[in-house]
Write a protein that holds these residues in place. Sequence first.
Motif, PDB file in Angstrom:
ATOM      1  N   ALA A 115      15.147  74.396  53.453  1.00  0.00           N
ATOM      2  CA  ALA A 115      16.351  74.119  52.665  1.00  0.00           C
ATOM      3  C   ALA A 115      17.299  75.317  52.619  1.00  0.00           C
ATOM      4  N   ASN A 116      16.750  76.519  52.708  1.00  0.00           N
ATOM      5  CA  ASN A 116      17.564  77.734  52.583  1.00  0.00           C
ATOM      6  C   ASN A 116      18.083  78.256  53.913  1.00  0.00           C
ATOM      7  N   ARG A 117      17.724  77.615  54.998  1.00  0.00           N
ATOM      8  CA  ARG A 117      18.228  78.059  56.306  1.00  0.00           C
ATOM      9  C   ARG A 117      19.600  77.453  56.572  1.00  0.00           C
ATOM     10  N   GLU A 118      20.470  78.258  57.133  1.00  0.00           N
ATOM     11  CA  GLU A 118      21.826  77.785  57.411  1.00  0.00           C
ATOM     12  C   GLU A 118      21.987  77.269  58.831  1.00  0.00           C
ATOM     13  N   GLU A 119      21.066  77.641  59.745  1.00  0.00           N
ATOM     14  CA  GLU A 119      21.200  77.209  61.138  1.00  0.00           C
ATOM     15  C   GLU A 119      20.884  75.711  61.277  1.00  0.00           C
ATOM     16  N   PRO A 120      21.367  75.097  62.328  1.00  0.00           N
ATOM     17  CA  PRO A 120      20.907  73.757  62.687  1.00  0.00           C
ATOM     18  C   PRO A 120      19.403  73.808  62.960  1.00  0.00           C
ATOM     19  N   ILE A 121      18.701  72.715  62.637  1.00  0.00           N
ATOM     20  CA  ILE A 121      17.246  72.673  62.794  1.00  0.00           C
ATOM     21  C   ILE A 121      16.874  71.660  63.863  1.00  0.00           C
ATOM     22  N   ALA A 122      16.009  72.092  64.777  1.00  0.00           N
ATOM     23  CA  ALA A 122      15.504  71.211  65.834  1.00  0.00           C
ATOM     24  C   ALA A 122      13.988  71.104  65.693  1.00  0.00           C
ATOM     25  N   LEU A 123      13.482  69.881  65.681  1.00  0.00           N
ATOM     26  CA  LEU A 123      12.065  69.618  65.460  1.00  0.00           C
ATOM     27  C   LEU A 123      11.360  69.287  66.771  1.00  0.00           C
ATOM     28  N   LEU A 161      13.217  61.325  57.798  1.00  0.00           N
ATOM     29  CA  LEU A 161      12.746  61.685  56.466  1.00  0.00           C
ATOM     30  C   LEU A 161      13.076  63.139  56.135  1.00  0.00           C
ATOM     31  N   LEU A 162      12.935  64.022  57.116  1.00  0.00           N
ATOM     32  CA  LEU A 162      13.316  65.417  56.898  1.00  0.00           C
ATOM     33  C   LEU A 162      14.802  65.542  56.611  1.00  0.00           C
ATOM     34  N   SER A 163      15.584  64.867  57.404  1.00  0.00           N
ATOM     35  CA  SER A 163      17.036  64.932  57.227  1.00  0.00           C
ATOM     36  C   SER A 163      17.450  64.387  55.869  1.00  0.00           C
ATOM     37  N   LEU A 183      16.164  66.970  53.090  1.00  0.00           N
ATOM     38  CA  LEU A 183      16.858  68.258  53.093  1.00  0.00           C
ATOM     39  C   LEU A 183      18.368  68.117  52.990  1.00  0.00           C
ATOM     40  N   LYS A 184      18.854  66.886  53.164  1.00  0.00           N
ATOM     41  CA  LYS A 184      20.303  66.641  53.197  1.00  0.00           C
ATOM     42  C   LYS A 184      20.949  67.472  54.299  1.00  0.00           C
ATOM     43  N   LYS A 185      20.264  67.513  55.443  1.00  0.00           N
ATOM     44  CA  LYS A 185      20.751  68.248  56.608  1.00  0.00           C
ATOM     45  C   LYS A 185      20.538  67.406  57.850  1.00  0.00           C
ATOM     46  N   ASP A 186      21.334  67.689  58.855  1.00  0.00           N
ATOM     47  CA  ASP A 186      21.107  67.051  60.147  1.00  0.00           C
ATOM     48  C   ASP A 186      19.943  67.746  60.851  1.00  0.00           C
ATOM     49  N   ILE A 187      18.976  66.953  61.276  1.00  0.00           N
ATOM     50  CA  ILE A 187      17.830  67.460  62.017  1.00  0.00           C
ATOM     51  C   ILE A 187      17.849  66.787  63.389  1.00  0.00           C
ATOM     52  N   SER A 188      17.618  67.555  64.418  1.00  0.00           N
ATOM     53  CA  SER A 188      17.553  66.973  65.757  1.00  0.00           C
ATOM     54  C   SER A 188      16.137  67.098  66.308  1.00  0.00           C
TER      55      SER A 188
END
Length: 425
Positions: free
Chosen positions: A122-130, A228-230, A233-238
């Motif tokens: 949640a505290n990371r600002e970068e885009p996240i790739a799983l 579910l992660l996205s 976290l209210k973030k875009d996850i790829s």
Amino acid sequence: MYKNILRYLILPALLISGCGSTKSVRIKKYFDTAFFERQFVGFTLYDPQSGKTLYNYQGGKYFTPASNTKIFTLYTALHLLPDSIPALHYNTDGDTLYIEGTGNPVFLHPYFGEKAALDFLANREEPIALYTDNFYDDKFGPGWSWGDYAYYYSPERNAFPVYGNVLTAYRDGGKTKIVPESFRNNIRKKDKQHRPRSLTENTFYLPENLKDTLEIPFVTSPERVRELLSDTLKKDISLTHTPLPVYKKTLYSIPSDSVYRRMMHVSDNFLAEQLLLMSAQAVSDSLNARNAIDRALDSLLPDIPQKPRWVDGSGLSRYNLFTPESMVYILNRLYRELPRERLFTLFPAGGQSGTLKNSYKSENDIPYLYAKSGTLSNNHNLSGYILTKSGKILVFSYMNNHYMHPTGEVRQQMETLFRHIRDRY
């Protein structure tokens, strides 16, 4: 001379069978009753202080162990996993945070309330790739019953579990709460024709007037985990198919013992399966239960009395085959390798905790039995430790297979023997 030869032949046999003492004769009479005529039973009793087997009744024969399998999973995890659960692997490349599942079962799990991984992401600002392509196993273990797919004790296995891989539904303030909330639109009204979930999709069926908390496994997939992660976290996850580098970093979570304790006390199949997968990754960098099993049998337990047929972490599979002697062997290893205080906290205590809370009670509220039960239809086993009135700690494994009488009657027979051992040894 003939008498001398006969004496040397008979004496070892008496020592091995344990029938040379009055105590052992009484145990033998216990098994010579009509109750056991139409079932399979095996029992081994061992004294770790003297290193002697006190009694052995068909202890070298194979039985379906059910959740006694978790004892082997516990031993494997204790040897292959660190003191804290590896929550995830990660690496930063350019402006992207790449994460990889470790099989960690506690992320967003409703029981543990673990937040290390959640806060980290949640505290990371970068885009996240799983990355989830390190999962080289099936969602279900070999020999699991297909009819269990919709019930709480049979969640799917995967690389990056979320919410324990179950939908949780419960009543709160007159309203039905759904976790994760994103599944609310997938809820339908339950009737007699429906199981709790559709076979191949995440359509759930709940009673109109829900009273009890329900846990229903959901269909997992990399895409479902990403969603579910996205949503959480209210973030875009790829999703990515590019493996993380060898020098990837590891984020650690809660103490491993807290997960082992939960697995053993409530006989949690999901935790057991994921712990075995995590153990596999520790030795092979891939999530495949077979890798952990092979490492345990080949390197950790090379001198086991009878090599088991071991196929999963939980014991849900009827393909598993273990002997009472092998159960006693690994319990003795645990007894030798762990401090007594730590060891006994990992096992349910008779009359006090976990699956044994309502059985094997003592008269003075001090437990005399610490053990793991294992139950499938028509099979019930118990393996662990007996504390006798003389101050001894004895190791035992008692396995019952293929009976038709009620399991409650089996437990009554077992308790009669355990009390005899507690009082006389």
